[in-house]
Design a protein around this motif. Structure first.
Motif, PDB file in Angstrom:
ATOM      1  N   LEU A  75      21.511  -6.059  -7.420  1.00 41.94           N
ATOM      2  CA  LEU A  75      22.334  -5.827  -8.609  1.00 41.94           C
ATOM      3  C   LEU A  75      23.339  -4.707  -8.354  1.00 41.94           C
ATOM      4  CD1 LEU A  75      19.648  -6.082 -11.413  1.00 41.94           C
ATOM      5  CD2 LEU A  75      21.576  -7.634 -11.009  1.00 41.94           C
ATOM      6  N   HIS A  76      22.849  -3.694  -7.659  1.00 39.43           N
ATOM      7  CA  HIS A  76      23.711  -2.558  -7.369  1.00 39.43           C
ATOM      8  C   HIS A  76      24.878  -2.979  -6.472  1.00 39.43           C
ATOM      9  CE1 HIS A  76      24.557   1.710  -7.252  1.00 39.43           C
ATOM     10  NE2 HIS A  76      24.627   1.676  -5.934  1.00 39.43           N
ATOM     11  N   ILE A  77      24.540  -3.781  -5.499  1.00 33.10           N
ATOM     12  CA  ILE A  77      25.584  -4.258  -4.579  1.00 33.10           C
ATOM     13  C   ILE A  77      26.633  -5.063  -5.345  1.00 33.10           C
ATOM     14  CG2 ILE A  77      26.043  -5.853  -2.669  1.00 33.10           C
ATOM     15  CD1 ILE A  77      23.304  -4.998  -1.529  1.00 33.10           C
ATOM     16  N   ARG A  78      26.144  -5.886  -6.271  1.00 32.67           N
ATOM     17  CA  ARG A  78      27.082  -6.697  -7.060  1.00 32.67           C
ATOM     18  C   ARG A  78      28.003  -5.795  -7.890  1.00 32.67           C
ATOM     19  NH1 ARG A  78      24.488 -11.155 -10.596  1.00 32.67           N
ATOM     20  NH2 ARG A  78      23.766 -11.871  -8.570  1.00 32.67           N
ATOM     21  N   ALA A  79      27.397  -4.782  -8.519  1.00 30.76           N
ATOM     22  CA  ALA A  79      28.197  -3.861  -9.331  1.00 30.76           C
ATOM     23  C   ALA A  79      29.234  -3.146  -8.462  1.00 30.76           C
ATOM     24  CB  ALA A  79      27.282  -2.845 -10.011  1.00 30.76           C
ATOM     25  N   LEU A  80      28.779  -2.764  -7.268  1.00 30.88           N
ATOM     26  CA  LEU A  80      29.699  -2.076  -6.369  1.00 30.88           C
ATOM     27  C   LEU A  80      30.894  -2.958  -6.033  1.00 30.88           C
ATOM     28  CD1 LEU A  80      27.357  -0.327  -3.749  1.00 30.88           C
ATOM     29  CD2 LEU A  80      28.707   0.749  -5.552  1.00 30.88           C
TER      30      LEU A  80
ATOM     31  N   ALA B  71      27.980   5.190  -1.216  1.00 30.67           N
ATOM     32  CA  ALA B  71      27.428   4.203  -2.147  1.00 30.67           C
ATOM     33  C   ALA B  71      26.435   3.297  -1.430  1.00 30.67           C
ATOM     34  CB  ALA B  71      28.551   3.391  -2.766  1.00 30.67           C
ATOM     35  N   VAL B  72      26.737   2.974  -0.211  1.00 28.45           N
ATOM     36  CA  VAL B  72      25.840   2.102   0.546  1.00 28.45           C
ATOM     37  C   VAL B  72      24.575   2.868   0.955  1.00 28.45           C
ATOM     38  CG1 VAL B  72      25.594   0.732   2.646  1.00 28.45           C
ATOM     39  CG2 VAL B  72      27.732   0.655   1.343  1.00 28.45           C
ATOM     40  N   ASP B  73      24.743   4.120   1.335  1.00 33.67           N
ATOM     41  CA  ASP B  73      23.574   4.924   1.697  1.00 33.67           C
ATOM     42  C   ASP B  73      22.604   5.042   0.534  1.00 33.67           C
ATOM     43  OD1 ASP B  73      24.442   5.289   4.186  1.00 33.67           O
ATOM     44  OD2 ASP B  73      25.162   7.350   3.937  1.00 33.67           O
ATOM     45  N   LYS B  74      23.188   5.150  -0.659  1.00 30.53           N
ATOM     46  CA  LYS B  74      22.331   5.318  -1.843  1.00 30.53           C
ATOM     47  C   LYS B  74      21.388   4.144  -2.034  1.00 30.53           C
ATOM     48  CE  LYS B  74      25.105   8.266  -4.764  1.00 30.53           C
ATOM     49  NZ  LYS B  74      26.435   7.913  -5.272  1.00 30.53           N
ATOM     50  N   LEU B  75      21.784   2.992  -1.486  1.00 28.83           N
ATOM     51  CA  LEU B  75      20.943   1.795  -1.601  1.00 28.83           C
ATOM     52  C   LEU B  75      19.555   2.040  -1.023  1.00 28.83           C
ATOM     53  CD1 LEU B  75      23.203  -1.215  -0.632  1.00 28.83           C
ATOM     54  CD2 LEU B  75      22.000  -0.843  -2.784  1.00 28.83           C
TER      55      LEU B  75
ATOM     56  N   ALA C  80       0.801  -1.216   0.000  1.00 31.54           N
ATOM     57  CA  ALA C  80       0.000   0.000   0.000  1.00 31.54           C
ATOM     58  C   ALA C  80       0.839   1.274   0.000  1.00 31.54           C
ATOM     59  CB  ALA C  80      -0.922   0.004   1.223  1.00 31.54           C
ATOM     60  N   LEU C  81       2.010   1.204   0.609  1.00 32.49           N
ATOM     61  CA  LEU C  81       2.779   2.422   0.873  1.00 32.49           C
ATOM     62  C   LEU C  81       4.043   2.503   0.017  1.00 32.49           C
ATOM     63  CD1 LEU C  81       2.394   4.738   2.797  1.00 32.49           C
ATOM     64  CD2 LEU C  81       3.678   3.491   4.524  1.00 32.49           C
ATOM     65  N   TYR C  82       5.004   1.705   0.363  1.00 35.01           N
ATOM     66  CA  TYR C  82       6.219   1.653  -0.447  1.00 35.01           C
ATOM     67  C   TYR C  82       6.965   0.375  -0.139  1.00 35.01           C
ATOM     68  CZ  TYR C  82       8.913   2.853   3.735  1.00 35.01           C
ATOM     69  OH  TYR C  82       9.469   2.838   4.991  1.00 35.01           O
ATOM     70  N   GLU C  83       7.937   0.097  -0.975  1.00 34.11           N
ATOM     71  CA  GLU C  83       8.730  -1.099  -0.807  1.00 34.11           C
ATOM     72  C   GLU C  83      10.116  -0.790  -1.355  1.00 34.11           C
ATOM     73  OE1 GLU C  83       7.495  -5.744  -1.592  1.00 34.11           O
ATOM     74  OE2 GLU C  83       6.681  -4.189  -2.821  1.00 34.11           O
ATOM     75  N   TRP C  84      11.132  -1.430  -0.829  1.00 31.33           N
ATOM     76  CA  TRP C  84      12.458  -1.270  -1.426  1.00 31.33           C
ATOM     77  C   TRP C  84      12.604  -2.247  -2.577  1.00 31.33           C
ATOM     78  CZ3 TRP C  84      14.804   3.028  -0.552  1.00 31.33           C
ATOM     79  CH2 TRP C  84      14.577   3.697   0.646  1.00 31.33           C
ATOM     80  N   ASP C  85      13.200  -1.757  -3.641  1.00 30.76           N
ATOM     81  CA  ASP C  85      13.382  -2.607  -4.819  1.00 30.76           C
ATOM     82  C   ASP C  85      14.563  -3.544  -4.569  1.00 30.76           C
ATOM     83  OD1 ASP C  85      13.659  -3.753  -7.274  1.00 30.76           O
ATOM     84  OD2 ASP C  85      13.383  -1.888  -8.387  1.00 30.76           O
ATOM     85  N   TYR C  86      14.243  -4.655  -3.954  1.00 32.44           N
ATOM     86  CA  TYR C  86      15.247  -5.586  -3.473  1.00 32.44           C
ATOM     87  C   TYR C  86      16.135  -6.097  -4.610  1.00 32.44           C
ATOM     88  CZ  TYR C  86      17.048  -9.634  -0.934  1.00 32.44           C
ATOM     89  OH  TYR C  86      17.848 -10.562  -0.344  1.00 32.44           O
ATOM     90  N   ALA C  87      15.523  -6.448  -5.716  1.00 30.71           N
ATOM     91  CA  ALA C  87      16.285  -7.006  -6.839  1.00 30.71           C
ATOM     92  C   ALA C  87      17.308  -5.995  -7.360  1.00 30.71           C
ATOM     93  CB  ALA C  87      15.334  -7.419  -7.959  1.00 30.71           C
ATOM     94  N   ARG C  88      16.872  -4.751  -7.501  1.00 28.56           N
ATOM     95  CA  ARG C  88      17.811  -3.734  -8.009  1.00 28.56           C
ATOM     96  C   ARG C  88      18.902  -3.419  -6.983  1.00 28.56           C
ATOM     97  NH1 ARG C  88      15.684   1.528 -10.184  1.00 28.56           N
ATOM     98  NH2 ARG C  88      17.825   1.717 -10.861  1.00 28.56           N
ATOM     99  N   GLN C  89      18.507  -3.469  -5.711  1.00 27.05           N
ATOM    100  CA  GLN C  89      19.527  -3.243  -4.678  1.00 27.05           C
ATOM    101  C   GLN C  89      20.622  -4.316  -4.772  1.00 27.05           C
ATOM    102  OE1 GLN C  89      16.902  -3.217  -1.264  1.00 27.05           O
ATOM    103  NE2 GLN C  89      17.288  -1.055  -0.870  1.00 27.05           N
TER     104      GLN C  89
END
Ligand SMILES: Nc1ncnc2c1ncn2[C@@H]1O[C@H](COP(=O)(O)OP(=O)(O)OP(=O)(O)O)[C@@H](O)[C@H]1O
Ligand SMILES: [Mg+2]
Length: 291
Positions: A89-94, A104-108, A78-87
């Protein structure tokens, strides 16, 4: 944001959008729009509760944001959710690039990875939106309590991002089919209006607005028959939507009147319950009499 200047003006604007509101409903909506109070619409099935929110959004050029409630709905949906899958991928790229600075971690947990759900969307859109919280009676108690909080201050706190608030609240339309009683606290926050079945005359007009081109004579006969069906003790009495369907079906088949045979052949457009079918079949003469 554009607002109607009177109940009459609102009624006319809605009519142009294809919705015929009676005086009671138009007044409730007018007050709700003017005082920026949420409105709770209860009523029988298929009497135009959901539709009025859609038409309001359309005629005032607002975005319709719809939250369909169901058992078990929670704030993630109903409200919001963190985009776990993209997070991930981002972590992997990092890690591949050996980037490990704090930023970089805060941006997650920044806006880039936030998935907006209807309520957050509505708080952001403010008075550019109509928020339709549909069938609130299907959600559980806890969700209702959470909504109560949101409706009182139109702000959402996301720990990682901060507080987001609506400068000017959206128009909030809640609907309920009364499968359970809602809490007094929620009702107190809202204006309340019960939408009953329309009068026969209004129902004829509704059909003609929704199905331009169908015969008025046929429409009157069907409306009269539906009125009689509603007097029977049916598990699922037909709503306005069913009246429209029935007229459309008969019109499509080229019927000009409603005799017991034509009614029996097309009952599926208006009766959607097996036990109800049996009951209605026994009294087709009566239902179509004078029709
Ligand atoms: N006053 C009205 N003016 C114009 N159309 C109407 C009106 N009332 C009902 N309708 C028509 O009936 C249909 C059903 O209305 P709607 O889906 O809003 O009913 P509802 O009350 O939300 O039903 P449910 O309880 O099943 O969700 C709409 O698509 C619309 O075509
Ligand atoms: Mg509805």
């Amino acid at each position: 944001m554009e607002r109607p200047a009177s109940v009459g003006e609102l009624t006319e604007t809605l009519r142009q959008g294809g919705y015929l509101a009676d005086r009671g409903l138009a007044t409730a909506l007018f007050v709700s729009l003017s005082l920026q109070r949420p409105i709770l619409l209860e009523g029988e099935v298929g009497v135009g509760k959901t539709e009025v929110a859609k038409v309001l959004a359309a005629v005032y050029g607002r975005r319709l944001i719809r939250l369909q409630c169901y058992e078990g709905i929670d704030t993630n949906q109903a409200l919001y959710e963190w985009d776990y899958a993209r997070q991930m991928l981002h972590i992997r790229a990092l890690s591949e690039h050996q980037i490990a600075d704090e930023g970089a971690v805060d941006k997650l947990f920044g806006p880039k990875f936030l998935l907006e759900r209807p309520l957050l969307e509505a708080v952001r859109a403010g008075d550019q939106a109509v928020l339709l919280i549909d069938e609130i009676d299907r959600a559980d108690d806890e969700f209702e309590a959470f909504l109560l909080e949101l409706l009182s201050d139109f702000q959402i706190s996301i720990p990682e991002i901060g507080t987001i608030r609506a400068e000017s609240p959206p128009l909030v339309v809640l609907t309920s089919n009364r499968t359970r009683e809602l809490h007094d606290a929620l009702k107190r926050r809202c204006l309340y209006h019960w939408i009953g079945y329309p009068t026969a005359e209004r129902e004829v007009q509704i059909v003609l607005v929704r199905q331009p081109g169908v015969s008025e004579t046929l429409t009157r006969k069907v409306v009269a028959a539906v009125g009689r069906l509603r007097e029977l003790d049916l598990a699922k009495p037909p709503g306005v939507a069913e009246t429209i369907d029935w007229v459309r079906t008969l019109d499509f088949l080229g019927a000009t009147g409603l005799d017991p045979q034509a009614a029996e052949d097309t009952l599926g457009a208006v009766i959607k319950e097996r036990d109800d079918l049996d009951l209605v079949r026994d009294s087709l003469e009566e239902i179509t009499s004078g029709a």
